[in-house]
Design an enzyme around this catalytic site. Sequence first.
Site, PDB file in Angstrom:
ATOM      1  N   MET A  30       0.720  -1.047  -0.033  1.00 12.14           N
ATOM      2  CA  MET A  30      -0.021   0.035  -0.077  1.00 12.14           C
ATOM      3  C   MET A  30       0.952   1.345  -0.017  1.00 12.14           C
ATOM      4  SD  MET A  30      -3.418  -1.045   2.035  1.00 12.14           S
ATOM      5  CE  MET A  30      -2.742  -0.489   3.837  1.00 12.14           C
ATOM      6  N   HIS A  34       8.809   0.806   3.618  1.00 14.76           N
ATOM      7  CA  HIS A  34       9.798   0.784   4.587  1.00 14.76           C
ATOM      8  C   HIS A  34      10.892  -0.457   4.567  1.00 14.76           C
ATOM      9  CE1 HIS A  34       7.491  -2.020   6.717  1.00 14.76           C
ATOM     10  NE2 HIS A  34       6.317  -1.283   6.929  1.00 14.76           N
ATOM     11  N   HIS A  37       9.018  -3.911   3.561  1.00 11.01           N
ATOM     12  CA  HIS A  37       8.743  -4.061   2.080  1.00 11.01           C
ATOM     13  C   HIS A  37      10.176  -4.266   1.526  1.00 11.01           C
ATOM     14  CE1 HIS A  37       5.621  -1.022   3.409  1.00 11.01           C
ATOM     15  NE2 HIS A  37       5.014  -1.927   2.718  1.00 11.01           N
ATOM     16  N   GLU A 148       5.546 -12.073   7.396  1.00  6.39           N
ATOM     17  CA  GLU A 148       5.149 -13.000   8.445  1.00  6.39           C
ATOM     18  C   GLU A 148       4.659 -11.943   9.571  1.00  6.39           C
ATOM     19  OE1 GLU A 148       8.309 -15.514   9.631  1.00  6.39           O
ATOM     20  OE2 GLU A 148       7.776 -17.174   7.975  1.00  6.39           O
TER      21      GLU A 148
HETATM   22  O1  PAF Z   1      -0.069  -5.846   3.879  1.00  6.41           O
HETATM   23  C1  PAF Z   1      -0.388  -4.896   3.031  1.00  6.41           C
HETATM   24  O2  PAF Z   1       0.082  -4.000   2.792  1.00  6.41           O
HETATM   25  C2  PAF Z   1      -1.902  -4.923   2.442  1.00  6.41           C
HETATM   26  O3  PAF Z   1      -2.670  -5.464   3.402  1.00  6.41           O
HETATM   27  C3  PAF Z   1      -2.003  -5.835   1.065  1.00  6.41           C
HETATM   28  C4  PAF Z   1      -1.514  -7.171   1.219  1.00  6.41           C
HETATM   29  C5  PAF Z   1      -1.033  -5.074   0.262  1.00  6.41           C
HETATM   30  C6  PAF Z   1      -3.564  -5.663   0.451  1.00  6.41           C
HETATM   31  O4  PAF Z   1      -3.708  -4.395   0.323  1.00  6.41           O
END
Ligand code: PAF
Length: 281
Positions: A30, A34, A37, A148
């Site tokens: 989304m 950071h 990700h 996780e």
């Molecule tokens: O973990 C997230 O950032 C969100 O829940 C996802 C998996 C991108 C779905 O919108």
Amino acid sequence: MKICRTIAECRAEVATYRKAQQRVGLVPTMGFLHEGHLALVAAAKDATDRVVVTIFVNPTQFGEASDLDAYPRDEARDFEMLRAAGVDCILVPPVEEVYPEGDETIVETTRMANMLHGLVRPGHFRGVTTVVARLFNFVQPDVACFGEKDYQQLRVIKRMTRDLAFPIDVRGVPTVREPDGLAMSSRNVRLTPEDRQAALVLSRSLAAAETAGKAGATIEEIRDLIASTITAEPRATLRGLDIVEADDLSEISGPLTSPAAIMLSAEFGGVLLLDQRVVSP
Ligand code: PAF
């Protein structure tokens, strides 16, 4: 790095990877990226030849419109981070393509979505599976990576993928931690130095639980151990402690006979922190 603003552009880009017999990895996000990700991107890069990242602030997983509006966004910074991480393609789909006018289709794991965190955030996991199913269909990756740290989300997505027979290998990526063990979170910067120190009780109690599990402790004993370790830290307020079967999140008790997931949340000076660990007998 290709930046796609429509599903069609992304499909055309992925088609060129497929033509070259390359395997495709997906990291749905989304935005407002950071370290966590980037760990997902690194895992996807390890597993595949080409990595696609989606950035989409999904309205259907937010309870309140105000939370959606308040969600932080910084596209330019995200793009720079992803470029530096060696991502091949970013899809930033418009909301009207993800949820076309008159849209009426939902995807829900009916049991798993409505337990644990799902009880305090009704509709949240339904929104997650609905959007992830669509993102899977837009990109059609071989591998998709999720943290996780959001353990229930990971299990819900794995269950949906299995039930709908998506030919996608959904991988959980271990939580990124500071050198002293604190799980990385954008919220950590809001901790005072004293609370930051006190928050180490989370990873410490999970490590103690793991040792106890290996030594034959029961679920009840593990729960008591974690609760007493956290309540012994005066700066911590325990908010949630769930110990469930690691695969399907069902309730368990008695001797630890198969892997169990411990999901923990506690507040430190008004900042809610989460941590989790899977412990095996
Ligand atoms: O973990 C997230 O950032 C969100 O829940 C996802 C998996 C991108 C779905 O919108």
